[in-house]
Design a protein around this motif. Structure first.
Motif, PDB file in Angstrom:
ATOM      1  N   VAL A   1      47.861  35.146   1.645  1.00  0.00           N
ATOM      2  CA  VAL A   1      48.753  35.929   2.502  1.00  0.00           C
ATOM      3  C   VAL A   1      49.325  35.019   3.575  1.00  0.00           C
ATOM      4  CG1 VAL A   1      48.961  37.925   4.023  1.00  0.00           C
ATOM      5  CG2 VAL A   1      47.340  37.990   2.106  1.00  0.00           C
ATOM      6  N   VAL A   2      50.642  34.952   3.646  1.00  0.00           N
ATOM      7  CA  VAL A   2      51.331  34.176   4.674  1.00  0.00           C
ATOM      8  C   VAL A   2      52.239  35.129   5.454  1.00  0.00           C
ATOM      9  CG1 VAL A   2      52.974  32.313   5.131  1.00  0.00           C
ATOM     10  CG2 VAL A   2      51.255  32.047   3.329  1.00  0.00           C
ATOM     11  N   PRO A   3      52.045  35.247   6.771  1.00  0.00           N
ATOM     12  CA  PRO A   3      52.949  36.081   7.565  1.00  0.00           C
ATOM     13  C   PRO A   3      54.314  35.414   7.705  1.00  0.00           C
ATOM     14  CG  PRO A   3      51.366  34.982   8.991  1.00  0.00           C
ATOM     15  CD  PRO A   3      50.983  34.639   7.580  1.00  0.00           C
TER      16      PRO A   3
ATOM     17  N   PRO B   1      36.006  42.205   8.702  1.00  0.00           N
ATOM     18  CA  PRO B   1      34.908  42.659   7.849  1.00  0.00           C
ATOM     19  C   PRO B   1      35.319  43.908   7.072  1.00  0.00           C
ATOM     20  CG  PRO B   1      34.099  42.135  10.038  1.00  0.00           C
ATOM     21  CD  PRO B   1      35.587  42.069  10.124  1.00  0.00           C
ATOM     22  N   GLY B   2      34.996  43.933   5.795  1.00  0.00           N
ATOM     23  CA  GLY B   2      35.399  45.058   4.965  1.00  0.00           C
ATOM     24  C   GLY B   2      36.691  44.823   4.227  1.00  0.00           C
ATOM     25  N   GLY B   3      37.411  43.707   4.565  1.00  0.00           N
ATOM     26  CA  GLY B   3      38.589  43.323   3.805  1.00  0.00           C
ATOM     27  C   GLY B   3      39.930  43.742   4.371  1.00  0.00           C
ATOM     28  N   ARG B   4      39.931  44.546   5.448  1.00  0.00           N
ATOM     29  CA  ARG B   4      41.230  44.880   6.044  1.00  0.00           C
ATOM     30  C   ARG B   4      41.844  43.647   6.697  1.00  0.00           C
ATOM     31  NH1 ARG B   4      41.554  50.060   9.770  1.00  0.00           N
ATOM     32  NH2 ARG B   4      39.869  48.960  10.850  1.00  0.00           N
ATOM     33  N   LEU B   5      43.171  43.601   6.719  1.00  0.00           N
ATOM     34  CA  LEU B   5      43.890  42.521   7.377  1.00  0.00           C
ATOM     35  C   LEU B   5      44.438  43.010   8.702  1.00  0.00           C
ATOM     36  CD1 LEU B   5      45.964  40.940   4.469  1.00  0.00           C
ATOM     37  CD2 LEU B   5      43.593  40.539   5.129  1.00  0.00           C
TER      38      LEU B   5
ATOM     39  N   SER C   1      45.108  47.781   4.651  1.00  0.00           N
ATOM     40  CA  SER C   1      43.942  47.964   3.787  1.00  0.00           C
ATOM     41  C   SER C   1      44.252  47.609   2.339  1.00  0.00           C
ATOM     42  CB  SER C   1      43.461  49.421   3.850  1.00  0.00           C
ATOM     43  OG  SER C   1      43.090  49.764   5.171  1.00  0.00           O
ATOM     44  N   SER C   2      45.454  47.089   2.106  1.00  0.00           N
ATOM     45  CA  SER C   2      45.899  46.795   0.735  1.00  0.00           C
ATOM     46  C   SER C   2      46.191  45.310   0.545  1.00  0.00           C
ATOM     47  CB  SER C   2      47.151  47.620   0.416  1.00  0.00           C
ATOM     48  OG  SER C   2      48.189  47.327   1.352  1.00  0.00           O
TER      49      SER C   2
ATOM     50  N   LEU D   1      51.384  48.327   5.139  1.00  0.00           N
ATOM     51  CA  LEU D   1      50.683  48.508   6.399  1.00  0.00           C
ATOM     52  C   LEU D   1      50.114  49.919   6.464  1.00  0.00           C
ATOM     53  CD1 LEU D   1      53.173  46.836   8.912  1.00  0.00           C
ATOM     54  CD2 LEU D   1      51.119  45.827   7.882  1.00  0.00           C
ATOM     55  N   ASP D   2      48.903  50.031   7.017  1.00  0.00           N
ATOM     56  CA  ASP D   2      48.316  51.362   7.157  1.00  0.00           C
ATOM     57  C   ASP D   2      49.148  52.230   8.086  1.00  0.00           C
ATOM     58  OD1 ASP D   2      46.363  50.226   5.619  1.00  0.00           O
ATOM     59  OD2 ASP D   2      44.833  50.196   7.195  1.00  0.00           O
TER      60      ASP D   2
END
Length: 361
Positions: free
Chosen positions: A183-185, A236-240, A261-262, A267-268
């Protein structure tokens, strides 16, 4: 990491502040034939190896002109730095916005941008340049920790959309997730209803180790919220968590935060401001320190670009507090990285001007 890195890590949690004398010069403007070095990015490679990236600007400090993409290596945790290596020179072009990633396989992947040296940001936003002269996205690879790089491969069509004019990767390091996704912003400008262009953020994704790329989320700008230069880290848990500069014309600049969360696909919720991240408008970077359960970023207190200070969050980005002063003078962009429990900052700073050089603490 070197001893200075351990001091910086300890002071982040309430001990003594960083002394300017403890910050090591990595790129010094006016050396190696270049007028100015700007736009830092950092990779922590392990075994006390660091790789620092920057734009090397030939004729001035401006964002346009003939600009090279360069790097320097440290093999002692940042105490000393080797020779300047030119990663990319293209006569008559700007080469910049380094966004490097180290993959789990050990390869390095570097995204960057080009445009014609004569093309200003206003020219690009105004549509007064050809496609070749405009912003184009490239990827390079290294299988030997940056000692050599492949020729650039253009990926513009895969990661942009018609109507976008400005485009920028990073500038700061990207990440590889536990899942293997890179993932690159990034950020871009897109047309508004009145024919103007507005800035907003997006993510660039790769699911095959950086060989092919595609778009992830594309943020929707709204009144008072225009995400721009961003950083990303995995919680932790994998969210970005994405942390972004707000380009909107508002009285008080506050950094923007959004969660995904994906894995950066969506975006959530839309980006929102954080009052604990108020400061001067500038690029954003962020990292997570697993051992402390803390997020870390830096802000410029201003009113101009200066007084760089560390802010931390123990609530996954909901609330932020001041941790320490990093540089009590002119300062600019900063890449924030973690080496285990050690916080590593590569930042623009000087005594009289923020662009006197790039330093590490």
């Amino acid at each position: 990491m070197g001893q200075h890195g351990r001091r910086a890590a300890a002071s982040a949690f309430g001990e003594s502040p960083v002394s300017p004398s403890a910050a090591v010069a990595v790129f010094t403007s006016g050396t190696d034939g270049y007028h100015t070095f700007r736009i830092p990015a950092l990779l922590v490679l392990g075994d006390d190896q660091l790789l620092a990236f920057a734009e090397a600007r030939w004729d001035g400090a401006a964002d346009y002109g003939e600009i090279d993409l360069v790097q320097r290596r440290s093999e002692d945790g940042g105490r000393t730095w080797g020779q300047l290596d030119v990663i990319r020179h293209w006569a008559g072009y700007t080469c910049g916005n380094p966004a490097p990633v180290r993959t789990a396989a050990g390869d390095l992947v570097l995204l960057s941008m080009t445009n014609a040296a004569t093309a200003t940001e206003d020219d690009i936003l105004g549509g007064r340049v050809t496609a070749e002269q405009g912003r184009r996205v490239w990827v390079q690879r290294s299988s030997d920790l940056g000692r050599s790089w492949t020729d650039p491969t253009e990926i513009t069509d895969a990661v942009s959309r018609p109507g976008w004019r400005w485009y920028a990767t990073g500038p700061a390091h990207g990440i590889q997730l536990e899942s293997g996704r890179i993932v690159v912003p990034a950020n871009h400008s897109e047309p508004t209803g009145n024919g103007q262009q507005v800035y907003t953020a997006h993510a660039v994704l790769s699911d095959d180790g950086g060989h092919t790329w595609r778009l992830g989320f594309v943020a929707r700008p709204r009144r008072g919220i225009e995400p721009n230069e961003s950083g990303v880290t995995e919680l932790p848990g994998g969210r970005l968590l994405f942390l972004s500069r707000n380009e909107a014309d508002v009285l008080s600049h506050q950094r923007l935060v959004a969660l995904s969360s994906s894995g950066g696909e969506t975006l959530d919720r839309p980006f929102t401001t954080r009052t604990g991240l108020a400061g001067t408008k500038a690029q954003a970077s962020v990292t997570y320190l697993p051992g402390q359960g803390l997020l870390a970023t830096v802000v410029l207190r201003g009113p101009d670009r200066g007084d760089l200070e560390l802010r931390v969050s123990g609530s996954q980005g909901r609330r932020w507090r001041r941790a320490l002063s990093v540089w009590p003078g002119p300062a600019g962009y900063c890449d924030v990285s973690a080496d285990g429990g050690i916080l590593v900052l590569l930042f623009e700073a000087g005594r009289e001007d923020p662009y006197e050089g790039i330093r590490l603490a």
